[in-house]
Each structure stands twice: as C-alpha cells, then as structure tokens.
Design an enzyme around this catalytic site. Structure first.
Site, PDB file in Angstrom:
ATOM      1  N   HIS A   1     -20.951 -35.932  42.132  1.00 34.81           N
ATOM      2  CA  HIS A   1     -21.299 -35.399  43.453  1.00 34.81           C
ATOM      3  C   HIS A   1     -20.527 -34.100  43.737  1.00 34.81           C
ATOM      4  O   HIS A   1     -21.109 -33.101  44.176  1.00 34.81           O
ATOM      5  CB  HIS A   1     -21.000 -36.448  44.536  1.00 34.81           C
ATOM      6  CG  HIS A   1     -21.164 -35.947  45.935  1.00 34.81           C
ATOM      7  ND1 HIS A   1     -22.351 -36.060  46.631  1.00 34.81           N
ATOM      8  CD2 HIS A   1     -20.297 -35.310  46.763  1.00 34.81           C
ATOM      9  CE1 HIS A   1     -22.202 -35.506  47.828  1.00 34.81           C
ATOM     10  NE2 HIS A   1     -20.966 -35.050  47.939  1.00 34.81           N
ATOM     11  N   GLU A   2     -19.219 -34.119  43.486  1.00 35.89           N
ATOM     12  CA  GLU A   2     -18.410 -32.932  43.784  1.00 35.89           C
ATOM     13  C   GLU A   2     -18.782 -31.765  42.871  1.00 35.89           C
ATOM     14  O   GLU A   2     -18.861 -30.617  43.308  1.00 35.89           O
ATOM     15  CB  GLU A   2     -16.917 -33.265  43.681  1.00 35.89           C
ATOM     16  CG  GLU A   2     -16.438 -34.238  44.765  1.00 35.89           C
ATOM     17  CD  GLU A   2     -16.769 -33.766  46.185  1.00 35.89           C
ATOM     18  OE1 GLU A   2     -16.675 -32.559  46.461  1.00 35.89           O
ATOM     19  OE2 GLU A   2     -17.144 -34.607  47.021  1.00 35.89           O
TER      20      GLU A   2
ATOM     21  N   HIS B   1     -21.854 -29.993  44.093  1.00 31.06           N
ATOM     22  CA  HIS B   1     -21.636 -28.965  45.128  1.00 31.06           C
ATOM     23  C   HIS B   1     -21.360 -27.608  44.466  1.00 31.06           C
ATOM     24  O   HIS B   1     -21.814 -26.576  44.943  1.00 31.06           O
ATOM     25  CB  HIS B   1     -20.430 -29.326  46.007  1.00 31.06           C
ATOM     26  CG  HIS B   1     -20.722 -30.330  47.089  1.00 31.06           C
ATOM     27  ND1 HIS B   1     -21.716 -30.166  48.026  1.00 31.06           N
ATOM     28  CD2 HIS B   1     -20.098 -31.502  47.409  1.00 31.06           C
ATOM     29  CE1 HIS B   1     -21.710 -31.198  48.874  1.00 31.06           C
ATOM     30  NE2 HIS B   1     -20.746 -32.032  48.512  1.00 31.06           N
TER      31      HIS B   1
ATOM     32  N   GLU C   1     -25.151 -32.003  51.482  1.00 30.83           N
ATOM     33  CA  GLU C   1     -24.692 -33.323  51.040  1.00 30.83           C
ATOM     34  C   GLU C   1     -25.823 -34.089  50.336  1.00 30.83           C
ATOM     35  O   GLU C   1     -25.618 -34.688  49.288  1.00 30.83           O
ATOM     36  CB  GLU C   1     -24.185 -34.136  52.241  1.00 30.83           C
ATOM     37  CG  GLU C   1     -22.806 -33.722  52.734  1.00 30.83           C
ATOM     38  CD  GLU C   1     -21.756 -33.835  51.636  1.00 30.83           C
ATOM     39  OE1 GLU C   1     -21.830 -34.764  50.814  1.00 30.83           O
ATOM     40  OE2 GLU C   1     -20.861 -32.983  51.586  1.00 30.83           O
TER      41      GLU C   1
HETATM   42 ZN   LIG Z   1     -20.174 -33.765  49.382  1.00 28.62          ZN
END
Ligand SMILES: [Zn+2]
Length: 264
Positions: free
Chosen positions: A137-138, A141, A197
């Site tokens: 997830h990170e 980004h 997100e």
């Molecule tokens: Zn996030």
C-alpha cells in the site's frame, strides 16, 4: 500545521508542467514538480532520518530481514510490471527498506523507493502477508506519485502560474519531504486524499499478489487495524488511513482484479 504552510518552501522546487498517468489505474494526474528533484530530496531526508541519533534502526534479526525480503519481492514484481507495461523509463528507484524501533503504528514509502516500517505496526501486520499489505500500500502511494500530486495541487491552488522558473534548492526540498513524512519527530503533514487511498489500496493489492502474497489477507489486516480504534489512544496511521467499512468494502471489490496476478 497544514500543508499550505509549506508553500514558501514549495516555491523553491523547480516548477514544471506535465501530466502523468498512474500505472494500472490509468488515471491522469497533474504534475508540477520534477520527479528527479523530489527523489533526491527524499533520499537526503531518508538518510537524515537513518543517521539521526534519535532513530533506532533495527538492522538485524528476523523482523528486519522480513521487512527487507518482502520489500525486495515487491520491488522486483513492481519493476517487472512497469517494464512490461511501458512505464519503466518514467521511474528511477533506489530501493531501501528499513525497520525502525518505535511504538508508532506507522509505515511509509518516500518517492524513489525509500521505505520505513515502524516496529509498532508489526503486532497488527502479524505475518508476512500482513506486512506485504502495508508495504504494498505504501509503495503504491509512491508509484502513483501521490505526494508529488498533493504538492502540485497545493502549488496550483495557491500560486497559480506565478512560480514558473522558481529557483532550485535541494536543502529546502529535503525540508519539504521531512515535513511531509514527519521525519525528525514532527507530525507528518502528508495526508492523502480519499481517492488516493482507494487507488493505493487497489495498486497495493495487485503488487502484493504479484509478489506472491494472497490479496485476501488485506481484509483481515484492515479488520485488525480497525480494532485498534477501541484502544486508549488511536494510532496516527489510523487517522490518515481510516479502517472503516467503506475501505474494507472497496478492498473486497478490488480483490478479483488482484487475484489475476496471484500465482501460488
Ligand atoms: Zn495510504
């Protein structure tokens, strides 16, 4: 403190105008900052963090090795994907994966592939797949250039076109990155938008699947994260990453797409 406080520093970043495309989702985004300058600033901010006397990097042991191994697996899978889909020359990574001793429930990936996992999140990730959810997830980004996009949006909203030609200054770029990611004990200013997100969840699921982790594990990870809300103090990660029913429902919807990349 709000992101707008950074405007004076942002003005020192080289202003460019371009439009880039997020891999996988195909979303077009505004880009007013120079990737290579941002990557350089991130690298120096990351180095500052690692070498600070206040930072305790866990350099050896099972958990540190897990962070590095899972990070490498994700990096290899992502780079292969970018290569196969014509995105490779848009990215320059110099990956680093470090585990930091801290009670903080947190993790992030700076532009260019500088990843930090805080040991406080390990009781919630619990296993390799849980850690792959967070790291995927990170990293997503960063792949989707979300922090550059946030900076660009601020610049566009506040300064319009008047900052064209502003001078380059790497020191202040590093200060911006420090403030965004909360390096040096300050509260992180970077708060991604809800759409970002959702996009990072979708990309992250796919990346973890490509790296050999079952994306279904994301549902149980976010349920464990949601359960932290009931504790005495809510972790910082939860305030920037609401683990609500909407998020979990969106993740469930994105799992079939990710499963296409999952090979046992
Ligand atoms: Zn996030």
């Amino acid at each position: 403190m709000k992101l707008t406080k950074l405007i004076p520093a942002l003005l020192s970043v080289t202003f460019i105008y371009s439009c880039s495309t997020v891999p996988l989702t195909g979303r077009k985004q505004l880009s007013l900052v120079d990737d290579s300058q941002i990557n350089q600033a991130a690298a120096s901010s990351y180095q500052q963090l690692l070498s600070s006397p206040e930072t305790k990097v866990i350099a050896s042991g099972t958990d540190a090795q897990r962070v590095k191994r899972i990070g490498q697996q994700l990096a290899v899978a992502i780079e292969r994907y970018l290569q196969q889909n014509g995105y490779a020359d848009q990215y320059k990574f110099s990956w680093e994966f470090n585990l930091i001793q801290s009670k903080e429930v947190n993790a992030w990936c700076m532009p260019g592939g500088k990843v930090a996992v805080y040991s406080g999140i390990l009781p919630i990730t619990q296993n390799d797949a849980g850690l792959a959810v967070v790291m995927g997830h990170e990293i997503a980004h960063a792949i989707a250039r979300h922090s550059a996009e946030r900076m660009s949006q601020e610049m566009a909203a506040q300064a319009g076109g008047s900052i064209v030609g502003a001078a380059t200054n790497n020191k202040s770029s590093a200060n911006i990155i420090n403030a965004l990611y909360g390096v040096g004990g300050q509260l992180a200013l970077l708060k991604y938008g809800r759409d970002q997100e959702t996009e990072a969840d979708r990309l992250g699921l796919t990346f973890m699947a490509m790296a050999g982790y079952n994306p279904n594990e994301a549902v149980t990870f976010w349920q464990r994260m949601a359960a932290q809300k009931n504790g005495a103090s809510q972790p910082e990660f939860l305030s920037t990453h609401p683990a609500d029913e909407t998020r979990i429902a969106n993740i469930k919807k994105a799992i079939p797409e990710a499963m296409k990349y999952y090979k046992k």
